[in-house]
Design an enzyme around this catalytic site. Structure first.
Site, PDB file in Angstrom:
ATOM      1  N   ASP A  70       0.929  -1.099  -0.101  1.00 43.01           N
ATOM      2  CA  ASP A  70      -0.008  -0.137  -0.050  1.00 43.01           C
ATOM      3  C   ASP A  70       0.869   1.213  -0.068  1.00 43.01           C
ATOM      4  O   ASP A  70       2.116   1.192   0.235  1.00 43.01           O
ATOM      5  CB  ASP A  70      -1.080  -0.118   1.008  1.00 43.01           C
ATOM      6  CG  ASP A  70      -0.252  -0.486   2.522  1.00 43.01           C
ATOM      7  OD1 ASP A  70       0.815   0.011   2.779  1.00 43.01           O
ATOM      8  OD2 ASP A  70      -0.821  -1.190   3.251  1.00 43.01           O
ATOM      9  N   ASP A  72       1.544   5.108   1.447  1.00 40.58           N
ATOM     10  CA  ASP A  72       1.210   5.882   2.524  1.00 40.58           C
ATOM     11  C   ASP A  72       1.690   7.381   2.059  1.00 40.58           C
ATOM     12  O   ASP A  72       2.853   7.384   1.487  1.00 40.58           O
ATOM     13  CB  ASP A  72       1.643   5.496   3.755  1.00 40.58           C
ATOM     14  CG  ASP A  72       1.146   4.224   4.139  1.00 40.58           C
ATOM     15  OD1 ASP A  72      -0.001   3.820   3.880  1.00 40.58           O
ATOM     16  OD2 ASP A  72       1.776   3.553   4.906  1.00 40.58           O
ATOM     17  N   ASP A 151      10.880   3.513  12.903  1.00 35.69           N
ATOM     18  CA  ASP A 151      11.465   2.404  13.472  1.00 35.69           C
ATOM     19  C   ASP A 151      13.028   2.163  12.694  1.00 35.69           C
ATOM     20  O   ASP A 151      13.994   2.238  13.296  1.00 35.69           O
ATOM     21  CB  ASP A 151      10.794   1.109  13.499  1.00 35.69           C
ATOM     22  CG  ASP A 151       9.896   0.711  12.482  1.00 35.69           C
ATOM     23  OD1 ASP A 151      10.037   1.421  11.281  1.00 35.69           O
ATOM     24  OD2 ASP A 151       9.173  -0.314  12.529  1.00 35.69           O
TER      25      ASP A 151
HETATM   26  P1  ATP Z   1       4.186  -3.103   5.305  1.00 36.10           P
HETATM   27  O1  ATP Z   1       4.633  -3.244   3.862  1.00 36.10           O
HETATM   28  O2  ATP Z   1       4.141  -4.326   6.370  1.00 36.10           O
HETATM   29  O3  ATP Z   1       2.962  -2.393   5.433  1.00 36.10           O
HETATM   30  P2  ATP Z   1       5.250  -0.744   6.371  1.00 36.10           P
HETATM   31  O4  ATP Z   1       6.786  -0.135   6.573  1.00 36.10           O
HETATM   32  O5  ATP Z   1       4.532   0.181   5.521  1.00 36.10           O
HETATM   33  O6  ATP Z   1       5.302  -2.228   5.942  1.00 36.10           O
HETATM   34  P3  ATP Z   1       3.617  -0.093   8.294  1.00 36.10           P
HETATM   35  O7  ATP Z   1       3.129  -0.891   9.756  1.00 36.10           O
HETATM   36  O8  ATP Z   1       2.297  -0.015   7.562  1.00 36.10           O
HETATM   37  O9  ATP Z   1       4.774  -0.928   7.841  1.00 36.10           O
HETATM   38  O10 ATP Z   1       3.745   1.474   8.918  1.00 36.10           O
HETATM   39  C1  ATP Z   1       4.109   2.355   8.217  1.00 36.10           C
HETATM   40  C2  ATP Z   1       5.368   2.979   8.622  1.00 36.10           C
HETATM   41  O11 ATP Z   1       5.016   3.755   9.708  1.00 36.10           O
HETATM   42  C3  ATP Z   1       6.496   2.349   8.678  1.00 36.10           C
HETATM   43  O12 ATP Z   1       7.532   2.181   7.488  1.00 36.10           O
HETATM   44  C4  ATP Z   1       7.455   3.028   9.769  1.00 36.10           C
HETATM   45  O13 ATP Z   1       8.091   4.203   9.092  1.00 36.10           O
HETATM   46  C5  ATP Z   1       6.485   3.466  10.582  1.00 36.10           C
HETATM   47  N1  ATP Z   1       6.027   2.597  11.899  1.00 36.10           N
HETATM   48  C6  ATP Z   1       4.996   1.720  11.581  1.00 36.10           C
HETATM   49  N2  ATP Z   1       5.096   1.214  12.994  1.00 36.10           N
HETATM   50  C7  ATP Z   1       5.999   1.707  13.739  1.00 36.10           C
HETATM   51  C8  ATP Z   1       6.607   1.320  15.219  1.00 36.10           C
HETATM   52  N3  ATP Z   1       5.788   0.475  15.937  1.00 36.10           N
HETATM   53  N4  ATP Z   1       7.396   2.157  15.466  1.00 36.10           N
HETATM   54  C9  ATP Z   1       7.883   3.254  14.642  1.00 36.10           C
HETATM   55  N5  ATP Z   1       7.718   3.318  13.444  1.00 36.10           N
HETATM   56  C10 ATP Z   1       6.617   2.743  13.063  1.00 36.10           C
HETATM   57 MG    MG Z   2       2.422  -0.105   5.152  1.00 38.94          MG
END
Ligand code: ATP
Ligand code: MG
Length: 449
Positions: A70, A72, A151
């Site tokens: 997705d 963001d 993170d």
């Molecule tokens: P995915 O492909 O699994 O969606 P993602 O990196 O987009 O991976 P998300 O959980 O959708 O993960 O979160 C979006 C963003 O928000 C992450 O890339 C990170 O920058 C931030 N983020 C999410 N959860 C945390 C956390 N627990 N601590 C710090 N930053 C976080």
């Molecule tokens: Mg994501």
């Protein structure tokens, strides 16, 4: 200078005040690979004088040549300001306000740059701080601060679709190239702030096929027990992300390697510590991974039905041994198993129905005479039940011949099906009926369960 030093002593993450900006030639991410809805959102925000970038997982995935799940968007506009720019949008979330912008069937999540705020460490903090937290966690910040609170370095990259640039505050581009997962700031501090980041480390390492940086990895084993303080509902979400990511097998192996499987996911303890269950559960994870990679959906209920199957069976045997008849023993065993698991992992009750159906159907697959197979075929959950039976076949928990029979029966013509039916005595069906003359309907289903 002094502030940097202070932050270092306190373990607070700090970063350069300016990002490194990578041009297209160095990262290769073209505007065309960004979802049209995300492009529309960033364009509109910019036209209205705000900063807007694609962030997080999408930039990371594109950088390593994967298709993002997705898209963001991060901006310096407040949720209210974003909301006013898009007719089809709404503000959601209490703790973290974000805006969902809809284009057709797609939704883009838009977050306002936020400053780094330590997460509440346990449920109690969350509850007592419930109201104050809305404000506290919605402290808006600069883009630099927004990068610091993320993170891992590869998760803190900002893509400007207009200029086709990647803005990098923490060396994420370099780490992506080296395929390293590195925590921003002091790993001990960041894991303590939010222990779920340990599970995220294992999940991303598995999903991206990255190596966890040594300093990031080091404190995990010792801090793992902190996961016990995470709200069960959040653990469930995280667990499902891992199991339904298309990389469940590797993810579970990674959890184990990091010492994260004990206590946290009682059902994983069960999988990993019972060799006789391992085959079935690996078949389940393998099969789910394949499905997800082929672009099919994978359901949490199906996965839970797999994970809890042996627990349920054990409980069923125990209850039957007390003299309970089969039917009540089965229903009590299913309820007990789900309730027991729910204490640690708060999965939603709405999944119970499907889990129980998949389980109860298993008994009905052994009935291969008379009208019963036809009724089963028309059951709304036949497909899920059959997929489950197939896995049991692969895992040595059901005769492979049975699963194979049902595979043929489904695709056979009426005449062939008649020829496949077993003699009544073997199937345990009554002699009353052979098969309905009319086409079986969903209304016929469920009567045998
Ligand atoms: P995915 O492909 O699994 O969606 P993602 O990196 O987009 O991976 P998300 O959980 O959708 O993960 O979160 C979006 C963003 O928000 C992450 O890339 C990170 O920058 C931030 N983020 C999410 N959860 C945390 C956390 N627990 N601590 C710090 N930053 C976080
Ligand atoms: Mg994501």
């Amino acid at each position: 200078m002094i502030r940097r030093w202070l932050n270092k002593v306190l373990g607070k993450p700090s970063g350069p005040s300016k990002p490194r900006i990578f041009p297209l030639e160095q990262h290769g991410i073209r505007r065309a690979s960004i979802h049209s809805c995300a492009l529309k959102v960033t364009r509109t925000l910019k036209e209205n004088g705000y900063a807007a970038f694609v962030v997080g997982g999408a930039v990371r995935d594109l950088l390593i040549g994967r298709e993002p799940k997705d898209f963001d968007v991060a901006t310096d506009a407040t949720p209210e300001q974003v909301r006013h720019l898009f007719r089809r949008s709404r503000i959601i979330g209490r703790r973290f306000q974000i805006v969902h912008v809809m284009c057709g069937a797609d939704t883009i999540e838009v977050t306002t740059f936020r400053a780094h705020q330590p997460e509440a460490e346990d449920d109690e903090d969350r509850v007592t701080a419930e109201d104050g937290m809305i404000l506290r966690d919605n402290v808006f910040g600069s883009q630099r601060e927004d990068a610091i609170r993320r993170d891992f370095t590869v998760n803190a990259l900002y893509y400007d679709p207009e200029k086709e640039e990647v803005w990098d505050y923490h060396g994420g581009v370099e780490d992506a190239k080296k395929r390293v997962l590195r925590m921003i700031g002091n790993p001990v501090v960041r894991f303590r702030e939010d222990p779920v980041r340990m599970l995220r480390a294992a999940r991303f390492a598995a999903k991206l096929d990255f190596h966890i940086d040594t300093a990031t990895r080091a404190p995990i084993a010792e801090l793992a027990p902190m996961l016990a303080r995470i709200a069960p509902a959040r653990l469930f979400d995280e667990m499902m992300k891992l199991l339904l990511s298309g990389h469940a097998e590797r993810g579970v192996r990674q959890l184990r390697a990091e010492g994260l499987h004990h206590g946290v996911f009682p059902m994983l303890d069960a999988i990993l510590d019972h060799p006789e269950r391992t085959k079935f559960l690996h078949a389940a994870m393998h099969d789910t991974d394949e499905r997800v990679r082929r672009g099919h959906s994978a359901s949490p209920a199906f996965m839970l039905a797999c994970l809890l199957w042996f627990d349920m069976q054990e409980q069923f045997a125990r209850l039957r041994a007390t003299g309970l008849p089969d039917q009540p023993a089965l229903f009590a065993a299913m309820d007990d198993t789900l309730e027991r698991q729910r204490v640690a992992l708060a999965f939603p009750r709405r999944l119970d129905g499907m889990i129980k159906e998949i389980w109860t159907l298993q008994g009905r697959f052994t009935q291969r005479s008379g009208s019963r197979p036809f009724r089963l075929l028309a059951h709304p959950r036949f497909r899920a039940g059959y997929d489950f039976l197939l896995l049991r076949g692969h895992g040595g928990d059901a005769p492979a011949e049975l699963a194979e029979w049902w595979g043929r029966f489904q695709n056979a013509s009426d005449e062939e099906r008649d020829g496949m039916l077993k003699p009544v005595s073997e199937g345990g069906a009554s002699k009353r009926k052979r098969r309905p003359r009319r086409k079986p309907s969903a209304a016929d289903a469920g009567g045998d369960a």
